[in-house]
Write a protein that holds these residues in place. Sequence first.
Motif, short mmCIF file in Angstrom:
data_model
loop_
_atom_site.label_atom_id
_atom_site.label_comp_id
_atom_site.label_asym_id
_atom_site.label_seq_id
_atom_site.Cartn_x
_atom_site.Cartn_y
_atom_site.Cartn_z
N PRO A 1 -3.89 2.02 -2.83
CA PRO A 1 -2.84 2.02 -1.49
C PRO A 1 -3.66 1.84 -0.36
O PRO A 1 -3.12 1.05 0.74
N TYR A 2 -4.64 2.62 0.01
CA TYR A 2 -5.32 2.49 1.38
C TYR A 2 -6.02 1.48 1.51
O TYR A 2 -6.08 1.05 2.61
N LEU A 3 -6.55 0.77 0.43
CA LEU A 3 -7.23 -0.55 0.64
C LEU A 3 -6.30 -1.40 0.98
O LEU A 3 -6.47 -2.28 1.86
N ARG A 4 -5.25 -1.51 0.37
CA ARG A 4 -4.02 -2.28 0.60
C ARG A 4 -3.53 -2.38 2.08
O ARG A 4 -2.89 -3.32 2.53
N ARG A 5 -3.48 -1.47 2.45
CA ARG A 5 -2.95 -1.20 3.91
C ARG A 5 -3.80 -1.89 4.78
O ARG A 5 -3.67 -2.14 6.02
N THR A 6 -5.33 -2.18 4.32
CA THR A 6 -5.89 -2.87 5.47
C THR A 6 -5.76 -4.45 5.50
O THR A 6 -6.60 -5.22 5.95
N MET A 7 -4.80 -4.52 4.53
CA MET A 7 -4.68 -6.25 4.24
C MET A 7 -3.22 -6.38 4.37
O MET A 7 -2.24 -5.95 3.89
N GLY A 8 -3.16 -7.68 4.87
CA GLY A 8 -1.61 -8.19 4.90
C GLY A 8 -1.62 -9.53 4.15
O GLY A 8 -2.40 -10.40 4.39
N VAL A 9 -0.65 -9.50 3.09
CA VAL A 9 -0.58 -10.76 2.34
C VAL A 9 0.62 -11.46 2.61
O VAL A 9 1.74 -10.78 2.60
N VAL A 10 0.56 -12.68 2.62
CA VAL A 10 1.64 -13.53 2.93
C VAL A 10 1.84 -14.44 1.62
O VAL A 10 0.99 -15.28 1.17
N GLY B 1 0.81 -1.20 -0.14
CA GLY B 1 -0.04 0.13 -0.09
C GLY B 1 0.71 1.17 0.16
O GLY B 1 0.47 2.27 0.43
N ALA B 2 2.08 1.12 -0.64
CA ALA B 2 2.83 2.26 -0.72
C ALA B 2 2.24 3.20 -1.91
O ALA B 2 1.56 2.46 -2.80
N THR B 3 1.90 4.51 -1.68
CA THR B 3 1.46 5.23 -2.88
C THR B 3 2.27 5.27 -4.00
O THR B 3 3.62 5.22 -3.90
N LYS B 4 1.76 5.71 -5.00
CA LYS B 4 2.47 5.84 -6.30
C LYS B 4 3.56 7.01 -6.25
O LYS B 4 4.91 6.77 -6.57
N SER B 5 3.31 7.88 -5.51
CA SER B 5 4.06 9.00 -5.38
C SER B 5 5.21 8.74 -4.32
O SER B 5 6.51 8.97 -4.65
N PHE B 6 5.07 8.03 -3.30
CA PHE B 6 5.95 7.63 -2.60
C PHE B 6 7.18 6.65 -3.33
O PHE B 6 8.28 6.89 -3.04
N ILE B 7 6.54 5.73 -4.32
CA ILE B 7 7.62 4.55 -5.16
C ILE B 7 8.25 5.55 -5.89
O ILE B 7 9.35 5.52 -6.21
N ARG B 8 7.60 6.47 -6.48
CA ARG B 8 8.34 7.63 -7.58
C ARG B 8 9.41 8.47 -7.12
O ARG B 8 10.45 8.66 -7.69
N THR B 9 8.93 8.88 -5.94
CA THR B 9 9.78 10.26 -5.55
C THR B 9 11.20 9.82 -5.49
O THR B 9 12.20 10.64 -5.79
#
Lengths: 316, 224
Positions: free
Chosen positions: B75-84, A225-233
């Motif tokens: 990204p905010y959706l993905r932060r609510t999930m942990g994937v192994v 869940g890293a944002t695109k801008s975080f990855i891009r910066t």
Amino acid sequence: MRKIGTFFYHIGQGFIGISRNIVMSSASVLVLVSCMLIVGTFYLVIDNFSVNLKSTDNINMIKITIPDELTDDQVTRVFSDVLELKEKLDNVEKVEFFTKMQNLQIYREKNPKLSDYLVIFNEDDNPLPASIEITFTSFTDPDFEMDEVYQLKNKLEEIENIHNEDIHENIALYDKVTSVTDTLTMVALYMLVILLLVSLFVIMNTIKLGMHSRRHEIMFMRYVGATKSFIRTPFIIEGIIIGLISAAVAYGLQFYVYNYIIADILTENSTINSASIIELAPFENYRTLLIYGFLGIGFFAGVVSSSLSIKKYLKV
Amino acid sequence: MIEFTDVSMVYPNGTVALRNVNLRIENGEFVFIIGHSGAGKTTLTKLLLREERISSGKLMVNGFRLDKIRQRKIPYLRRTMGVVFQDFRLFDDKTAYENVAFAMRVIGEKPALIKKRVPFFLNVVGLGDKYDSFPDELSGGEQQRVAFARALVNNPQIIVADEPTGNVDSDMTNEIMELLIKINKLGKTVIVVTHDREVVTRYNKRVITIDDGEITCDKIGGYC
Ligand SMILES: Nc1ncnc2c1ncn2[C@@H]1O[C@H](COP(=O)(O)OP(=O)(O)OP(=O)(O)O)[C@@H](O)[C@H]1O
Ligand SMILES: [Mg+2]
């Protein structure tokens, strides 16, 4: 706090990216520096030529020398004919008449060293002719029509008692130098575009290589869940660092190229050519412009190339 | 909370991976998803992460509507999930600690919080003494546990494990299952994809069977 911490993290990552990929990063700097240096050098040479040209006396005027044998009536006729022509043109600033005595006075003022010899001349014995000076508005004015100057010259030749050899002008010289500097400017612009494209290409590949070697990290970042801008910066910062380093190096080199190489070729210090071609402006005159120009090119190249290259890796 | 309503998923090449799936998983549940190879289990987890899009129907995950979600919300959706992942996907050049910390770092968490949470979760998975080991200095089971700590560290509501026992021996399988049960007891929703029938029968949990893209069975403790 969080923002600032993240900002430094990105900068750190940018530097790590460069050091991981030092060979390609150096190649990018090299290409970008060449781009800046070549364009900068062109600019400096062109600007020196045009500055020198514009400061040359009598460049934007036509001077008519009045043959001594003309009577006062004939001279008045000539002057009124010239004034009449002036009315038909927009780019004439002023028309002035100088008597033989005024011209002698002016000549004395301009050549103070010769004043001792010039005393022998007086009202009755004056080798200088009377003259009419037609001054044009500035040639750099975008509305200026060079054709009108030539038309005027042709018309002046038709005035009674005035002959071809009485009309003096330096306009052809101006014309020639301007067309040379115009051509050089075009060449410089084309080179800027081409070299910039090459630089973009090289930086893009540098950053793509860095991204490729970190593609697993990037994938993972997307999953957590890293944002695109975080990855891009960090990659954009990497591009910017390359651009800024290039600007600094190019500026330093430009200083030497200007003061030692260009100066050598174009001025009296010349070891190649003893004749002074032009008087070189001091490097300080260009300092601000070069700094902003190089930083601008570097920043632009860095941001654009890194933004373009990251797209592929941000799809998931 | 996860809710599939008439969800179908067709890959661009025309493969129908899921058809008309209706499914609701509440917070805090423990769910096995089983089915033959190619049944559509992994596809289902990919939909949850919005790695793939549903073709039709409606999908809600932790309050996000995935058939309508905007790119920048993902990204905010993905932060609510942990994937192994089955292959762990640890970074070989990072220690156990750094691997876990990285997951926090890249969503912009403060270093102070990272320093607090990473050791806590490494202890939860029983790796309190292996902070500084690199993945190749850890056993397969230990690596798996690092991956679990990393999935947990951002406090997700849902933990998804795709074939966590896919290539480990039976001792290790038990260890991993105990860990998953422990995580479930922390209040997380746990979704385990597997085709290890033995494991499924041993734990009396909800089992969802997918066959050729369709849910054919959904009951507590075993198959239909
Ligand atoms: N990226 C893809 N493009 C096209 N078809 C795919 C893609 N990924 C999976 N499929 C197909 O979709 C179907 C479901 O695949 P999926 O990976 O969900 O199965 P699975 O249940 O996880 O199988 P396994 O137990 O072997 O992991 C299969 O027929 C597979 O071939
Ligand atoms: Mg699968």
